[in-house]
Each structure stands twice: as C-alpha cells, then as structure tokens.
Design a protein around this motif. Sequence first.
Motif, mmCIF file in Angstrom:
data_model
loop_
_atom_site.group_PDB
_atom_site.id
_atom_site.type_symbol
_atom_site.label_atom_id
_atom_site.label_comp_id
_atom_site.label_asym_id
_atom_site.label_seq_id
_atom_site.Cartn_x
_atom_site.Cartn_y
_atom_site.Cartn_z
ATOM 1 N N SER A 1 -7.566 44.852 -40.601
ATOM 2 C CA SER A 1 -7.303 45.472 -39.294
ATOM 3 C C SER A 1 -6.515 44.532 -38.387
ATOM 4 O O SER A 1 -5.660 44.986 -37.611
ATOM 5 N N GLU A 2 -6.762 43.239 -38.478
ATOM 6 C CA GLU A 2 -5.990 42.270 -37.698
ATOM 7 C C GLU A 2 -4.538 42.226 -38.174
ATOM 8 O O GLU A 2 -3.615 42.125 -37.361
ATOM 9 N N LYS A 3 -4.331 42.331 -39.495
ATOM 10 C CA LYS A 3 -2.967 42.366 -40.032
ATOM 11 C C LYS A 3 -2.211 43.579 -39.510
ATOM 12 O O LYS A 3 -1.032 43.485 -39.162
ATOM 13 N N GLU A 4 -2.901 44.710 -39.454
ATOM 14 C CA GLU A 4 -2.271 45.927 -38.939
ATOM 15 C C GLU A 4 -1.907 45.771 -37.460
ATOM 16 O O GLU A 4 -0.835 46.197 -37.034
ATOM 17 N N ALA A 5 -2.785 45.127 -36.693
ATOM 18 C CA ALA A 5 -2.502 44.892 -35.270
ATOM 19 C C ALA A 5 -1.287 43.974 -35.113
ATOM 20 O O ALA A 5 -0.427 44.208 -34.252
ATOM 21 N N ILE A 6 -1.205 42.947 -35.949
ATOM 22 C CA ILE A 6 -0.044 42.036 -35.903
ATOM 23 C C ILE A 6 1.221 42.781 -36.285
ATOM 24 O O ILE A 6 2.269 42.615 -35.654
ATOM 25 N N ASP A 7 1.145 43.626 -37.317
ATOM 26 C CA ASP A 7 2.315 44.422 -37.710
ATOM 27 C C ASP A 7 2.773 45.319 -36.563
ATOM 28 O O ASP A 7 3.977 45.437 -36.312
ATOM 29 N N ASN A 8 1.816 45.930 -35.872
ATOM 30 C CA ASN A 8 2.171 46.771 -34.719
ATOM 31 C C ASN A 8 2.841 45.945 -33.625
ATOM 32 O O ASN A 8 3.822 46.378 -33.023
ATOM 33 N N LEU A 9 2.316 44.764 -33.380
ATOM 34 C CA LEU A 9 2.910 43.882 -32.380
ATOM 35 C C LEU A 9 4.315 43.450 -32.797
ATOM 36 O O LEU A 9 5.237 43.433 -31.972
ATOM 37 N N LEU A 10 4.493 43.111 -34.069
ATOM 38 C CA LEU A 10 5.820 42.725 -34.567
ATOM 39 C C LEU A 10 6.808 43.878 -34.418
ATOM 40 O O LEU A 10 7.970 43.664 -34.041
ATOM 41 N N ASN A 11 6.355 45.097 -34.709
ATOM 42 C CA ASN A 11 7.227 46.270 -34.529
ATOM 43 C C ASN A 11 7.601 46.446 -33.061
ATOM 44 O O ASN A 11 8.752 46.743 -32.742
ATOM 45 N N LEU A 12 6.643 46.254 -32.171
ATOM 46 C CA LEU A 12 6.904 46.365 -30.740
ATOM 47 C C LEU A 12 7.912 45.310 -30.290
ATOM 48 O O LEU A 12 8.848 45.598 -29.537
#
Length: 109
Positions: A86-97
């Motif tokens: 779940s933390e990896k997914e949050a980081i991926d979302n942040l990277l996309n942003l």
Amino acid sequence: MEKENISTPYDEAVCTRELQMLKTIVPYIGNTQKKRVAALIQYLEYKNVMSALSESDNQLSACSIPEGSNRTSTLLGELKQYCTQSEKEAIDNLLNLLCIVDNYEMFHF
C-alpha cells in the motif's frame, strides 16, 4: 513471516563484515558482556559513519545522483524497496502527481 535483509548504501558504508560477526554473537554471550559488545558495535558503526561522511567521494551523498535526474523521484523510487504494497501504491500515486505537475509547468509557463 520472514524479514527481508535489504542493505542500504548507508548500511554498506557503516556495517562491515566484522561488525556483522559481532552482532551475530550478541545473543550467545552473557548479559554483562552483551552490554559491552553492544556499546562496542555502536561505537564502531559511529566511527565508520564519520569516516564515510568525511571521504571526498562520499557515497552517501545525494550529489552522486546523475545530472538531470529528479532527486525527489529518485528518492521516492529508492524508498519503495522498503515499503509495504500500500505504501508503494501511495508513492506511485505521488510520482504520477509529480509528473503531471512537471508537465503542466513545462507547457504553461
């Protein structure tokens, strides 16, 4: 559940093979010796940190990131290997942003 032993650049600079050996013997020695060996381990790690940070080719420096790289993206990418799913997914979302913001700035300014 088995722990993964992931080594960071910091660990590689600070913790030598000999220190790993000392850490391994700690559970097998008496309480009085444990405290002394633990203090010795901490001292040796501290000494290694100070030595690593004072070297001119400091491997612990973010300046070693190649020119043109986005340090924030590089940092977040490095952190992902230590994260839960779940933390990896949050980081991926942040990277996309961050990518969207970069593209917006590139085309609107």
